[in-house]
Design a protein around this motif. Structure first.
Motif, PDB file in Angstrom:
ATOM      1  N   GLN A  35       1.050  -1.251  -0.118  1.00  0.00           N
ATOM      2  CA  GLN A  35      -0.004  -0.076  -0.182  1.00  0.00           C
ATOM      3  C   GLN A  35       1.022   1.416  -0.125  1.00  0.00           C
ATOM      4  O   GLN A  35       0.443   2.209  -0.533  1.00  0.00           O
ATOM      5  N   ILE A  36       2.082   1.179   0.752  1.00  0.00           N
ATOM      6  CA  ILE A  36       2.945   2.391   0.913  1.00  0.00           C
ATOM      7  C   ILE A  36       3.491   2.778  -0.663  1.00  0.00           C
ATOM      8  O   ILE A  36       3.586   3.751  -1.115  1.00  0.00           O
ATOM      9  N   LYS A  37       3.700   1.354  -1.206  1.00  0.00           N
ATOM     10  CA  LYS A  37       4.497   1.671  -2.582  1.00  0.00           C
ATOM     11  C   LYS A  37       3.608   2.232  -3.610  1.00  0.00           C
ATOM     12  O   LYS A  37       4.065   3.059  -4.430  1.00  0.00           O
ATOM     13  N   ILE A  38       2.352   1.964  -3.401  1.00  0.00           N
ATOM     14  CA  ILE A  38       1.287   2.527  -4.227  1.00  0.00           C
ATOM     15  C   ILE A  38       1.186   3.903  -4.283  1.00  0.00           C
ATOM     16  O   ILE A  38       1.076   4.762  -5.171  1.00  0.00           O
ATOM     17  N   ILE A  39       0.980   4.178  -2.826  1.00  0.00           N
ATOM     18  CA  ILE A  39       0.773   5.749  -2.438  1.00  0.00           C
ATOM     19  C   ILE A  39       2.170   6.486  -3.262  1.00  0.00           C
ATOM     20  O   ILE A  39       2.003   7.680  -3.819  1.00  0.00           O
TER      21      ILE A  39
END
Length: 365
Positions: free
Chosen positions: A3-7
């Motif tokens: 999720q952090i990578k997507i953001i």
């Protein structure tokens, strides 16, 4: 973690996007235009937009634009490099010769083409520099942005108010005071008027730049600034120095000196000089007179007289002392900005060259 990578990816894509570039460029262009005219528009000046180039939020716009342009440029590099790696042939060169490859290379070079080789593939380019035009334009824009940042951080704009026969090294900006490492001495300020009109035709300040033991003369008028150590001085306006401006009145045959805003009492009357100006190239004074039986006020022109009860008043002479107002600016990034514009213009000329690429596959018959 996913999720952090997507953001992070979304933020990165936004920062390098053309949408952000258009928004930032539009804002920078708009506020630059507003900042240019703000000095002459009261409500813009009241909003603080006359100092837009040195504001923190304008600095932030430039920094964001630099980041956007850098990321956009970096994302283009792999595509550009791929153009110069021979792959996916679109032409086939067939020959019975043993040295077919060398023969093709010699033929292509005779046409002044740029050559790249890989295995049995040969890429030929006409005006390959054309593909680097956009990088030159981006570099020029980055140089311009850097120059703007230099001016915003280390530059300033303000005014100096210097009474006649005095010196000052203090610049008044919108938010603070700046002290120069040298002083400006106002030896003489003069204002000239159009004949038979009260409209000034010229403001002129003459004096010296006092720097250590140096005494450097200068003269400045409107639209004729002088420069010293990278600081520009423009003749902006002037104002009367009330401490040293006065008129001479002849009151019942005796001379009376009357300074601005300093009332005096003489012969059972009091006199107050509220303003000193010009009408048809002659001094006029806004005079208040108080008498036991009442008071009177009005403008009186040099050489005129008035009878107020038992008091006869004649305006015999005037002595004006002026405070010159200089507009002061330092723009250390201006030469960098010019260099950036040169880079943009030169790189833009490459757009007129037509880029062509052919990838040949050599086959022996």
């Amino acid at each position: 973690m996913v999720q952090i990578k997507i953001i992070i990816d979304k933020i990165y894509d936004f920062l390098k996007s053309l949408t952000l570039a258009v928004i930032l460029l539009s804002l920078i262009a708009f506020f630059s235009a507003v900042g240019t005219i703000a000095d002459n528009v009261k409500f813009l000046k009241d909003l603080g937009l006359d100092n837009v180039y040195y504001s923190k939020w304008f600095l932030l716009l430039i920094v964001l634009f630099v980041i956007n342009l850098l990321l956009c440029t970096l994302s283009m590099i792999p595509t550009t490099l791929a153009l110069f790696r021979p792959s996916a042939p679109n032409k086939t060169y067939k020959s019975k010769k043993e040295n077919a490859k060398e023969h093709l290379i010699a033929l292509l070079k005779s046409k002044k083409l740029y050559i790249q080789e890989k295995d049995n593939l040969i890429s030929a380019y006409r005006y390959p520099i054309r593909k680097f035009a956009v990088y030159g334009i981006h570099l020029g824009i980055l140089i311009i942005a850097f120059g703007a940042l230099v001016s915003s951080i280390w530059g300033f704009r303000g005014i100096m108010e210097i009474p006649q026969n005095q010196s000052s090294s203090t610049i008044i900006t919108r938010n603070n005071y700046i002290s120069l490492p040298f002083a400006i001495y106002n030896k003489n300020f003069t204002v000239s008027f159009y004949e038979n009109k009260d409209i000034p035709s010229e403001y002129k300040t003459t004096g010296y730049i006092l720097d250590n033991n140096q005494k450097i003369p200068f003269t400045t008028t409107v639209n004729h600034p002088f420069v010293y150590k990278g600081v520009w001085f423009y003749q902006a306006s002037y104002q009367l120095n009330p401490m040293k401006s006065y008129i001479m009145l002849n009151v019942n045959g005796k001379d009376v000196k009357l300074y601005m805003h300093k009332p005096i009492t003489y012969d059972n009357a009091w006199f107050y000089l509220a303003n000193l100006s010009y009408y048809k190239s002659k001094p006029i004074a806004l005079l208040y007179v108080g008498l036991p039986q009442g008071s009177a006020s009005g403008w009186i022109k040099l050489g005129d007289s008035a009878q107020l009860g038992s008091i006869n008043i004649a305006f015999s002479s005037a002595k004006e002392s002026y405070i010159t107002v200089l507009s002061v600016a330092k723009d250390p990034g201006s030469s960098i900005v010019v260099l950036g514009f040169v880079a943009v213009i030169l790189s833009s000329t490459l757009i007129f060259f037509r880029f062509r690429r052919r990838v040949y596959k050599v086959e022996k018959i």
